[in-house]
Each structure stands twice: as structure tokens, then as C-alpha cells.
Design an enzyme around this catalytic site. Structure first.
Site, PDB file in Angstrom:
ATOM      1  N   GLY A 268     -16.929  10.762  -1.365  1.00 33.06           N
ATOM      2  CA  GLY A 268     -16.012  10.384  -2.559  1.00 33.06           C
ATOM      3  C   GLY A 268     -16.626   9.189  -3.222  1.00 33.06           C
ATOM      4  N   ARG A 269     -15.712   8.700  -4.518  1.00 31.91           N
ATOM      5  CA  ARG A 269     -16.413   7.761  -5.164  1.00 31.91           C
ATOM      6  C   ARG A 269     -16.011   6.160  -4.676  1.00 31.91           C
ATOM      7  NH1 ARG A 269     -14.377   4.674  -9.583  1.00 31.91           N
ATOM      8  NH2 ARG A 269     -15.724   4.349 -11.100  1.00 31.91           N
TER       9      ARG A 269
ATOM     10  N   ARG B 172      -0.229  12.680  -0.572  1.00 36.45           N
ATOM     11  CA  ARG B 172      -1.186  13.557  -0.582  1.00 36.45           C
ATOM     12  C   ARG B 172      -0.634  14.959  -0.312  1.00 36.45           C
ATOM     13  NH1 ARG B 172      -1.699   9.831   3.277  1.00 36.45           N
ATOM     14  NH2 ARG B 172      -1.756  10.510   5.564  1.00 36.45           N
TER      15      ARG B 172
ATOM     16  N   HIS C 212       0.884  -1.136   0.042  1.00 43.53           N
ATOM     17  CA  HIS C 212      -0.101   0.069  -0.153  1.00 43.53           C
ATOM     18  C   HIS C 212       0.982   1.257  -0.070  1.00 43.53           C
ATOM     19  CE1 HIS C 212      -1.311   3.532   2.575  1.00 43.53           C
ATOM     20  NE2 HIS C 212      -2.570   3.391   1.515  1.00 43.53           N
TER      21      HIS C 212
END
Length: 303
Positions: free
Chosen positions: A259-260, A106, A102
Site C-alpha cells: 500500500g501507499r 470497508r 478514528h
């Protein structure tokens, strides 16, 4: 800064997906361009049912608008606008001898009513979740992380390695999700580091990702495994799911900001098991892994 970093993660997404497709040799990433009603959007890329990678996603997004009430309380702010962008990836290999990985890098800004920046920070990291422990792989991954950190501050590796061990921890299981790596957040301008300095550090870590992970995949992807190995992998994947749905801040942020959902939950593996009170055999490789997950190891000796 936001435009500069968004351009960086677009390029990094291309580099990572190209290399992973090359490694897999069969499957390619399906691309999905999406828009967020409140502002912004992203580019989701998912790979499935390959020779090497059973499922994986390498996603970028850049979203903006009014900060939702739930997140205002979280950040202890009033009515503000925000911008957030990042690259997030999770790769679930088919072979249990190859670890899941992972990573996330950001950037976040908040603005007052006049559009002036009132806060900004970087965050991110990368971490490894093996199903079978190969100590040389763990050392390699951490050495690459340390090398990236040392170019910017000799204290960063130990600091962000410790935060990673602390953050990626299933408290309800009393065990780590994996063997760690780096985790940093709220990296803001200070006397020691400007935002440009933080940009240089975060992109250094991002650029190191393929060096940290690809050699491990190449070394382990052809190893033989049994059905019992596969069952253990799926049980451990269950722990991965538990962390992402119970503890992960990124999942929470995505859900709270509308969010998606497909992009948020792309981190979940396709085949998972929950076996009641499963305990590995004493002295087994499976038990060896659990011992490390319960007691984090210093994989790289600090100078």
C-alpha cells in the site's frame, strides 16, 4: 456491490472533508490522487496546522490484483484475486480538550480463477480517543452509534461496542486506546442479513459519523488549556501510535499489500512524547481518564 460502495465512500469523503474544513475555519485539505502499481489507487486528503485540527486525514482507496502470499496465509486461501475498498480517517485536534477520532468503513471481495466471487464482506466502525474525559461527550458519541445500530438490529450496538473495546486495546499497556465506539468485521451474507442489508447498515454508520463527532468538537474547541495539558495529550498520542504500529490490522494489510506508505501512516500525529514511566497525579483528571481506559464503561444503557 463494489462499485456501489466505492461511489458511496467517494461521496462520504466529500461530505466529511467539507464539514471539517468549515469547522476549522483556516486550513483546507490537500488532495493527493495516487495509483497502485499492482492495480487500483486512491484519493488521499490531509489537513494540517489549522485552527482546530493539527493533523488529519480522510482517505479513500480501491485496490485489486493478486492476493499477496503473506495475506493468503492470513486468510487461509490459495492463489486468488482480490478487491478491497474503504474510507479511513483519523483526526488529531490541536486542543487537548477535543478528542482524536478514528473511523473506517470497508468492503472486500475475493475471486476464483474464473473471476467469480468466492468471498465478500464488510467491516468498519468508529471510535473516540479523548485526552480529557467529558462524560457527556462519551455518552453522546455512543448514543449516536447505538441509534445507527438499532435501526438494523437491536443486538448490534452491544455486540460491536464490546468488539471495539476488545480490538482497540493496547495489551502491552493493559489499557484501551480510547473510549470505544463500534467495531465490526467479516460481515457476510447469512440467513439474517443479505449483503444489501449489510450495505445499508455500514452506510448508516458512515452517515452517522459527523453527527457523532462534530457536536463534540464545537463544544470543546475554544476551551482554555495549559502547557501541562498539551504535554499529557502528546504522551497519550504516543499510546495511539503504539497501537497503530503494533496491533492495527489495517496498517498490517496496507503494508503487506504494498500500500501507499504516506496514506497508511497518515494516522500518526505530528507531535508526540514518550516519557519514561510517566504516572499521572493521584486524583487528577489524567488519572480519571486512565481508570476508564483500563475498565471500559457502558456509556449507554441498553433497553
Amino acid at each position: 456491490m463494489k462499485d456501489k460502495f466505492y461511489q458511496y465512500i467517494q461521496n462520504l469523503q466529500n461530505q466529511i472533508t467539507s464539514k471539517l474544513e468549515e469547522l476549522d475555519g483556516k486550513a483546507t485539505f490537500q488532495e493527493d490522487i495516487w495509483k497502485r502499481l499492482e492495480g487500483g489507487g486512491g484519493r488521499t486528503r490531509v489537513i494540517e496546522n489549522g485552527n482546530v485540527f493539527e493533523k488529519g486525514g480522510v482517505n479513500i482507496s480501491g485496490v485489486h490484483g493478486k492476493l499477496p502470499k503473506s495475506m493468503q496465509a492470513y486468510f487461509n486461501v490459495g492463489d486468488v484475486d482480490f478487491f478491497a475498498c474503504g474510507l479511513s480517517l483519523v483526526i488529531h485536534p490541536k486542543n487537548p480538550m477535543v478528542p482524536t477520532v478514528h473511523a473506517n468503513w470497508r468492503y472486500f471481495e475475493m475471486y476464483d480463477e474464473d473471476g467469480a466471487i468466492i468471498d465478500q464482506w464488510f467491516g468498519g466502525g468508529q471510535d473516540l480517543t479523548p485526552y480529557y474525559l467529558f462524560e457527556e461527550d462519551a455518552k453522546h458519541f455512543h448514543e449516536v452509534c447505538k441509534t445507527a445500530c438499532d435501526k438494523h438490529n437491536p443486538e448490534f450496538y452491544l455486540k460491536y461496542k464490546a468488539r471495539c473495546d476488545e480490538y482497540f486495546y493496547n495489551a502491552h499497556r493493559n489499557e484501551g486506546r480510547g473510549i470505544g465506539g463500534l467495531f465490526f468485521d467479516y460481515c457476510k451474507a447469512s440467513d439474517d442479513m443479505t449483503m444489501e442489508n449489510w450495505y445499508d447498515f455500514v452506510t448508516e454508520v458512515g452517515d452517522s459519523f459527523l453527527d457523532a463527532y462534530v457536536p463534540i468538537v464545537e463544544k470543546r474547541k475554544e476551551l482554555l488549556y495549559t502547557e501541562a495539558n498539551r504535554t499529557w495529550q502528546e504522551i497519550r498520542r504516543g499510546r495511539y501510535v503504539e497501537f497503530n504500529l503494533v496491533h492495527d490490522k489495517g496498517t498490517l494489510f496496507g503494508l503487506k499489500t504494498n500500500g501507499r506508505i504516506e496514506s497508511i501512516l497518515m494516522s500518526l500525529p505530528p507531535h508526540v512524547q514518550w516519557v519514561y514511566d510517566h504516572q499521572p497525579e493521584a486524583g487528577s483528571e489524567e488519572e480519571k481518564l486512565l481508570a476508564v481506559l483500563k475498565n471500559p464503561v457502558d456509556w449507554v444503557k441498553a433497553p
